[in-house]
Design a protein around this motif. Structure first.
Motif, PDB file in Angstrom:
ATOM      1  N   GLU A  15       0.960  -1.054  -0.057  1.00  0.00           N
ATOM      2  CA  GLU A  15      -0.007   0.044  -0.143  1.00  0.00           C
ATOM      3  C   GLU A  15       0.752   1.056   0.058  1.00  0.00           C
ATOM      4  O   GLU A  15       0.607   2.263  -0.753  1.00  0.00           O
ATOM      5  CB  GLU A  15      -0.940   0.117   1.238  1.00  0.00           C
ATOM      6  CG  GLU A  15      -1.804   1.089   1.372  1.00  0.00           C
ATOM      7  CD  GLU A  15      -2.973   0.894   2.677  1.00  0.00           C
ATOM      8  OE1 GLU A  15      -4.073   1.456   2.154  1.00  0.00           O
ATOM      9  OE2 GLU A  15      -2.206   0.453   3.401  1.00  0.00           O
ATOM     10  N   ILE A  16       2.076   1.032   0.766  1.00  0.00           N
ATOM     11  CA  ILE A  16       3.011   2.427   0.798  1.00  0.00           C
ATOM     12  C   ILE A  16       3.571   2.600  -0.580  1.00  0.00           C
ATOM     13  O   ILE A  16       3.609   3.705  -1.051  1.00  0.00           O
ATOM     14  CB  ILE A  16       3.735   2.269   1.820  1.00  0.00           C
ATOM     15  CG1 ILE A  16       3.247   2.170   3.179  1.00  0.00           C
ATOM     16  CG2 ILE A  16       5.013   3.170   1.843  1.00  0.00           C
ATOM     17  CD1 ILE A  16       4.081   1.854   4.500  1.00  0.00           C
ATOM     18  N   LEU A  17       3.982   1.329  -1.230  1.00  0.00           N
ATOM     19  CA  LEU A  17       4.418   1.665  -2.391  1.00  0.00           C
ATOM     20  C   LEU A  17       3.662   2.286  -3.717  1.00  0.00           C
ATOM     21  O   LEU A  17       3.995   3.073  -4.228  1.00  0.00           O
ATOM     22  CB  LEU A  17       4.872   0.458  -2.914  1.00  0.00           C
ATOM     23  CG  LEU A  17       5.774   0.413  -4.456  1.00  0.00           C
ATOM     24  CD1 LEU A  17       7.214   1.201  -4.493  1.00  0.00           C
ATOM     25  CD2 LEU A  17       6.074  -0.878  -4.833  1.00  0.00           C
ATOM     26  N   MET A  53      15.577  -6.088  -5.537  1.00  0.00           N
ATOM     27  CA  MET A  53      15.980  -5.000  -6.574  1.00  0.00           C
ATOM     28  C   MET A  53      15.467  -3.648  -6.127  1.00  0.00           C
ATOM     29  O   MET A  53      14.497  -3.558  -5.300  1.00  0.00           O
ATOM     30  CB  MET A  53      15.408  -5.374  -7.939  1.00  0.00           C
ATOM     31  CG  MET A  53      15.955  -6.486  -8.564  1.00  0.00           C
ATOM     32  SD  MET A  53      15.237  -6.914 -10.229  1.00  0.00           S
ATOM     33  CE  MET A  53      13.606  -7.398  -9.813  1.00  0.00           C
ATOM     34  N   PRO A  54      16.073  -2.541  -6.656  1.00  0.00           N
ATOM     35  CA  PRO A  54      15.546  -1.232  -6.419  1.00  0.00           C
ATOM     36  C   PRO A  54      14.358  -1.071  -6.703  1.00  0.00           C
ATOM     37  O   PRO A  54      14.103  -1.329  -8.067  1.00  0.00           O
ATOM     38  CB  PRO A  54      16.812  -0.233  -6.856  1.00  0.00           C
ATOM     39  CG  PRO A  54      17.905  -1.128  -7.323  1.00  0.00           C
ATOM     40  CD  PRO A  54      17.436  -2.639  -7.331  1.00  0.00           C
ATOM     41  N   GLN A  62      11.575  14.665  -6.711  1.00  0.00           N
ATOM     42  CA  GLN A  62      10.334  13.740  -7.071  1.00  0.00           C
ATOM     43  C   GLN A  62      11.078  12.245  -7.356  1.00  0.00           C
ATOM     44  O   GLN A  62      12.228  12.061  -7.393  1.00  0.00           O
ATOM     45  CB  GLN A  62       9.962  13.971  -8.533  1.00  0.00           C
ATOM     46  CG  GLN A  62       9.197  15.141  -8.544  1.00  0.00           C
ATOM     47  CD  GLN A  62       7.795  15.024  -7.891  1.00  0.00           C
ATOM     48  OE1 GLN A  62       6.964  14.344  -8.082  1.00  0.00           O
ATOM     49  NE2 GLN A  62       7.565  15.858  -6.860  1.00  0.00           N
ATOM     50  N   ILE A  63      10.174  11.259  -7.083  1.00  0.00           N
ATOM     51  CA  ILE A  63      10.620   9.821  -7.071  1.00  0.00           C
ATOM     52  C   ILE A  63       9.951   9.172  -8.283  1.00  0.00           C
ATOM     53  O   ILE A  63       9.080   9.345  -8.899  1.00  0.00           O
ATOM     54  CB  ILE A  63       9.911   8.832  -5.801  1.00  0.00           C
ATOM     55  CG1 ILE A  63      10.194   9.432  -4.555  1.00  0.00           C
ATOM     56  CG2 ILE A  63       9.971   7.773  -5.943  1.00  0.00           C
ATOM     57  CD1 ILE A  63      11.771   9.109  -4.242  1.00  0.00           C
ATOM     58  N   GLN A  64      11.020   8.339  -8.910  1.00  0.00           N
ATOM     59  CA  GLN A  64      10.555   7.633 -10.012  1.00  0.00           C
ATOM     60  C   GLN A  64      10.611   6.086  -9.884  1.00  0.00           C
ATOM     61  O   GLN A  64      11.729   5.679  -9.048  1.00  0.00           O
ATOM     62  CB  GLN A  64      11.570   8.017 -11.156  1.00  0.00           C
ATOM     63  CG  GLN A  64      11.419   9.526 -11.575  1.00  0.00           C
ATOM     64  CD  GLN A  64      10.146   9.855 -12.407  1.00  0.00           C
ATOM     65  OE1 GLN A  64       9.751   8.910 -12.986  1.00  0.00           O
ATOM     66  NE2 GLN A  64       9.614  10.958 -12.252  1.00  0.00           N
ATOM     67  N   LEU A  65       9.792   5.465 -10.160  1.00  0.00           N
ATOM     68  CA  LEU A  65       9.847   3.895  -9.865  1.00  0.00           C
ATOM     69  C   LEU A  65      10.523   3.210 -11.071  1.00  0.00           C
ATOM     70  O   LEU A  65      10.594   3.590 -12.451  1.00  0.00           O
ATOM     71  CB  LEU A  65       8.451   3.528  -9.838  1.00  0.00           C
ATOM     72  CG  LEU A  65       7.619   3.275  -8.456  1.00  0.00           C
ATOM     73  CD1 LEU A  65       7.738   4.606  -7.898  1.00  0.00           C
ATOM     74  CD2 LEU A  65       6.352   2.554  -8.475  1.00  0.00           C
ATOM     75  N   THR A  66      11.405   2.195 -10.796  1.00  0.00           N
ATOM     76  CA  THR A  66      12.163   1.481 -11.658  1.00  0.00           C
ATOM     77  C   THR A  66      11.121   0.471 -12.303  1.00  0.00           C
ATOM     78  O   THR A  66       9.939   0.405 -11.936  1.00  0.00           O
ATOM     79  CB  THR A  66      13.083   0.712 -10.746  1.00  0.00           C
ATOM     80  OG1 THR A  66      12.624  -0.360 -10.043  1.00  0.00           O
ATOM     81  CG2 THR A  66      14.123   1.476 -10.261  1.00  0.00           C
ATOM     82  N   ASP A  67      11.673  -0.348 -13.132  1.00  0.00           N
ATOM     83  CA  ASP A  67      10.817  -1.353 -13.799  1.00  0.00           C
ATOM     84  C   ASP A  67      10.064  -2.269 -12.898  1.00  0.00           C
ATOM     85  O   ASP A  67       9.106  -2.575 -12.969  1.00  0.00           O
ATOM     86  CB  ASP A  67      11.408  -1.821 -15.038  1.00  0.00           C
ATOM     87  CG  ASP A  67      11.640  -1.132 -16.262  1.00  0.00           C
ATOM     88  OD1 ASP A  67      11.182  -0.219 -16.454  1.00  0.00           O
ATOM     89  OD2 ASP A  67      12.751  -1.579 -16.917  1.00  0.00           O
ATOM     90  N   ALA A  68      11.285  -2.701 -11.992  1.00  0.00           N
ATOM     91  CA  ALA A  68      10.775  -3.433 -10.838  1.00  0.00           C
ATOM     92  C   ALA A  68       9.514  -2.920 -10.011  1.00  0.00           C
ATOM     93  O   ALA A  68       8.565  -3.582  -9.599  1.00  0.00           O
ATOM     94  CB  ALA A  68      11.809  -4.035  -9.967  1.00  0.00           C
ATOM     95  N   GLY A  69      10.035  -1.783  -9.872  1.00  0.00           N
ATOM     96  CA  GLY A  69       8.877  -0.969  -8.949  1.00  0.00           C
ATOM     97  C   GLY A  69       7.566  -0.874  -9.512  1.00  0.00           C
ATOM     98  O   GLY A  69       6.621  -1.161  -8.828  1.00  0.00           O
ATOM     99  N   LEU A  70       7.518  -0.716 -10.862  1.00  0.00           N
ATOM    100  CA  LEU A  70       6.257  -0.524 -11.614  1.00  0.00           C
ATOM    101  C   LEU A  70       5.675  -1.999 -11.433  1.00  0.00           C
ATOM    102  O   LEU A  70       4.329  -1.835 -11.436  1.00  0.00           O
ATOM    103  CB  LEU A  70       6.566  -0.149 -12.862  1.00  0.00           C
ATOM    104  CG  LEU A  70       6.961   1.371 -12.988  1.00  0.00           C
ATOM    105  CD1 LEU A  70       7.197   1.799 -14.512  1.00  0.00           C
ATOM    106  CD2 LEU A  70       5.806   2.239 -12.477  1.00  0.00           C
TER     107      LEU A  70
END
Length: 311
Positions: A15-17, A53-54, A62-70
């Protein structure tokens, strides 16, 4: 069977992510979830470690999500939606309709959607509503992510994976300030109107999209003098004599429109409709299904039409 679920952290971490993705910074995510920044940072770090993974990186503030984050966000939304539907279904079994309704609307729809949602919530007072407002481009992006139960468009994206429910007309009217040279003319040719300095909504706006398609159909080029990102600002700029414009009747029905006159232009108004749009792949929640049933009732739509501001 994958054991990833044994390594990935808690539902709260997911939920936080998602909040980080939606709000763009740790501070904003913490504020939205009523948590402290250190708590949010710690939980995000634990989740990154569990995934191996990050999940994001910082660009300026600003924060950008990595492909793993997305990828984690996409799955997290599905997981959280499953819990929400379970909660709603259990509540429904107890004879109640409760839960959260997520709805995103294009800018002009903000003039009438509160009236629709307000009446709906009187029938179901235990429902929570999350309402997001943006231009057509922004709401289309939310639609693609499957964030909301419904999005409201006058010109929805034409994709097979979307289900559309037409529910209200949306006419776009040509306007000018009182005393304008065209204000007393009858049946103004579209080409003559187009030669006047025109004030337009920004690229990505549904209103602009509809206007451009209409002008292409009639082989007509507008003399665009200025681009403005607000219906209210467009109205005031027209009243100040800066030019003419085309706006939704809903935008004209609220706020100060006393200095404006609707022009009698050939091939106008531009006739469009409002649609409730949902993704075929997103299971419909009991609350969303209740809203859909509510909107489909003709007497409800007639009631909404008569209670619109200025009608």
């Amino acid at each position: 069977m994958s054991r990833l679920h044994a390594r990935v952290g808690t539902i709260r971490q997911l939920e936080i992510l998602c909040a980080l993705k939606d709000h763009g910074s740790v501070m904003a995510a913490a504020k939205a979830l009523h948590l402290t920044q250190p708590t949010v940072s710690m939980q995000l770090r634990k989740l990154s470690e569990a995934v191996g993974m990050p999940l994001y990186f910082q660009v300026g503030r600003q924060i950008q999500l990595t492909d793993a984050g997305l990828a984690v966000v996409a799955s997290a939304r599905e997981i959280l939606s499953c819990f929400e539907r379970l909660d709603m279904n259990l509540t429904k079994m107890r004879g109640l309709t409760a839960g959260t309704l997520r709805i995103a609307v294009v800018t002009t729809a903000k003039y009438f959607i509160p009236h629709l949602i307000g009446d709906f919530c009187q029938l179901y007072p235990d429902i929570n509503v999350e309402l997001k407002v943006g231009n057509r481009e922004q709401i289309s992006a939310r639609m693609a992510e499957g964030i909301d139960d419904f999005c409201v468009f006058s010109h929805p994206p034409k994709k097979a994976e979307y289900l559309l429910t037409e529910f209200l007309p949306n006419n776009l009217m040509a306007i000018a300030p009182h005393g304008h040279a065209l204000s007393k003319a009858g049946r103004i040719p579209l080409q003559e109107f187009a030669r006047a300095p025109v004030l337009m909504r920004e690229q990505g706006s549904g209103t602009r999209y509809a206007i451009e398609r209409h002008m292409e159909k009639h082989n007509c080029d507008l003399n665009v003098r200025m681009t403005i990102e607000s219906n209210e600002a467009v109205k005031h700029m027209v009243m100040s004599g800066m030019g003419v414009s085309i706006l939704s009747e809903h935008a004209l029905s609220v706020g100060d429109s006393s200095g404006l006159v609707v022009l009698d232009v050939e091939d106008m108004p531009i006739k469009t409709n409002w649609f409730l749009v949902r993704s075929r792949s997103r299971p419909i929640s009991p609350v969303a299904e209740a809203l859909l049933d509510y909107v489909k009732q003709e007497d409800r739509l007639a009631q909404l039409t008569t209670m619109l501001p200025g009608e």
